[in-house]
Design a protein around this motif. Sequence first.
Motif, short mmCIF file in Angstrom:
data_model
loop_
_atom_site.label_atom_id
_atom_site.label_comp_id
_atom_site.label_asym_id
_atom_site.label_seq_id
_atom_site.Cartn_x
_atom_site.Cartn_y
_atom_site.Cartn_z
N SER A 13 0.81 -1.22 0.00
CA SER A 13 0.00 0.00 0.00
C SER A 13 0.84 1.27 0.00
CB SER A 13 -0.91 0.04 1.22
OG SER A 13 -1.68 -1.12 1.31
N CYS A 14 2.03 1.19 0.53
CA CYS A 14 2.91 2.38 0.61
C CYS A 14 3.38 2.85 -0.77
CB CYS A 14 4.11 2.06 1.49
SG CYS A 14 5.21 3.47 1.77
N ILE A 15 3.50 1.92 -1.72
CA ILE A 15 4.07 2.23 -3.02
C ILE A 15 3.28 3.33 -3.73
CG2 ILE A 15 4.60 1.29 -5.32
CD1 ILE A 15 5.05 -1.45 -3.92
N ARG A 16 3.99 4.32 -4.21
CA ARG A 16 3.47 5.50 -4.91
C ARG A 16 2.61 6.40 -4.02
NH1 ARG A 16 3.10 5.22 -11.33
NH2 ARG A 16 3.07 7.42 -10.82
N CYS A 17 2.62 6.16 -2.71
CA CYS A 17 1.89 7.02 -1.76
C CYS A 17 2.89 7.73 -0.86
CB CYS A 17 0.90 6.21 -0.94
SG CYS A 17 -0.50 5.61 -1.93
N LYS A 18 3.60 6.94 -0.02
CA LYS A 18 4.64 7.48 0.85
C LYS A 18 4.12 8.65 1.69
CE LYS A 18 8.79 8.96 -0.78
NZ LYS A 18 10.12 8.87 -1.47
N TYR A 19 3.11 8.37 2.49
CA TYR A 19 2.51 9.43 3.31
C TYR A 19 3.45 9.94 4.42
CZ TYR A 19 -1.98 9.04 1.00
OH TYR A 19 -2.98 9.07 0.06
N THR A 20 4.32 9.10 4.89
CA THR A 20 5.37 9.39 5.89
C THR A 20 4.89 9.75 7.31
OG1 THR A 20 5.81 11.78 5.42
CG2 THR A 20 6.95 10.15 4.03
N ASP A 21 3.60 9.60 7.58
CA ASP A 21 3.13 9.80 8.97
C ASP A 21 3.86 8.85 9.93
OD1 ASP A 21 0.10 11.28 8.60
OD2 ASP A 21 0.92 10.18 6.90
N CYS A 22 4.22 7.69 9.42
CA CYS A 22 4.85 6.66 10.23
C CYS A 22 6.18 7.10 10.85
CB CYS A 22 5.07 5.40 9.39
SG CYS A 22 5.95 5.71 7.82
N VAL A 23 6.95 7.87 10.12
CA VAL A 23 8.31 8.17 10.59
C VAL A 23 8.32 9.09 11.81
CG1 VAL A 23 9.26 7.82 8.29
CG2 VAL A 23 8.74 10.13 9.03
N CYS B 19 -0.42 5.02 9.69
CA CYS B 19 -0.42 4.94 8.22
C CYS B 19 -1.85 5.03 7.67
CB CYS B 19 0.24 3.64 7.76
SG CYS B 19 0.18 3.48 5.96
N PRO B 20 -2.10 6.03 6.83
CA PRO B 20 -3.45 6.21 6.30
C PRO B 20 -3.90 5.10 5.36
CG PRO B 20 -2.01 8.07 5.68
CD PRO B 20 -1.17 7.05 6.36
N VAL B 21 -2.95 4.31 4.86
CA VAL B 21 -3.31 3.23 3.94
C VAL B 21 -3.02 1.85 4.53
CG1 VAL B 21 -3.18 4.60 1.84
CG2 VAL B 21 -1.11 3.53 2.71
N ASN B 22 -2.83 1.79 5.84
CA ASN B 22 -2.63 0.52 6.55
C ASN B 22 -1.56 -0.36 5.91
OD1 ASN B 22 -4.78 1.08 8.43
ND2 ASN B 22 -6.20 0.64 6.75
N ALA B 23 -0.42 0.24 5.63
CA ALA B 23 0.65 -0.50 4.95
C ALA B 23 1.53 -1.29 5.91
CB ALA B 23 1.53 0.48 4.16
N ILE B 24 1.45 -1.00 7.23
CA ILE B 24 2.43 -1.57 8.16
C ILE B 24 1.82 -2.68 9.01
CG2 ILE B 24 4.11 -1.06 9.95
CD1 ILE B 24 3.97 1.90 9.05
N TYR B 25 2.55 -3.78 9.07
CA TYR B 25 2.13 -4.96 9.85
C TYR B 25 3.29 -5.48 10.68
CZ TYR B 25 -1.81 -5.43 6.59
OH TYR B 25 -2.94 -5.22 5.83
FE1 F3S Z 1 4.16 4.49 3.63
FE2 F3S Z 1 2.12 4.58 5.28
FE3 F3S Z 1 4.49 5.38 6.09
S1 F3S Z 1 2.08 5.10 3.12
S2 F3S Z 1 5.43 6.17 4.25
S3 F3S Z 1 3.97 3.31 5.48
S4 F3S Z 1 2.55 6.31 6.63
#
Ligand code: F3S
Length: 108
Positions: free
Chosen positions: A7-17, A49-55
């Motif tokens: 889900s992160c691909i081509r989005c990279k919202y970066t809220d996670c960092v 993560c707004p797109v629930n990419a992290i598990y």
């Molecule tokens: Fe990617 Fe979600 Fe972080 S889209 S950059 S894992 S907030």
Amino acid sequence: THVVTESCIRCKYTDCVDVCPVDCFREGPNMLVIDPDECIDCAVCIPECPVNAIYAEEDVPADQVAFIKLNTELSHAPGWKSITKRKPALPDAEEWKDKPGKLSELVK
Ligand code: F3S
């Protein structure tokens, strides 16, 4: 460890960092990954993560298991650098956020 998935691909919202206490995120051109040598499994990034990419590794969906190895490989790949501060998402993140099958879009 925890794992960033497709889900992160081509989005990279970066809220996670912003919430990572050990700065374990690494940035590529259109995705972030987690360095498994640094992640302490605190899980605070998951709800950010707004797109629930992290598990958590043990919770990675069956169709996303390839990302476990990819996070390990890419976190040590040339050009993938530490990212510790949030920045704007990729310009077409909204357009890509719900698209499945983005692995072929991954830029290493
Ligand atoms: Fe990617 Fe979600 Fe972080 S889209 S950059 S894992 S907030």
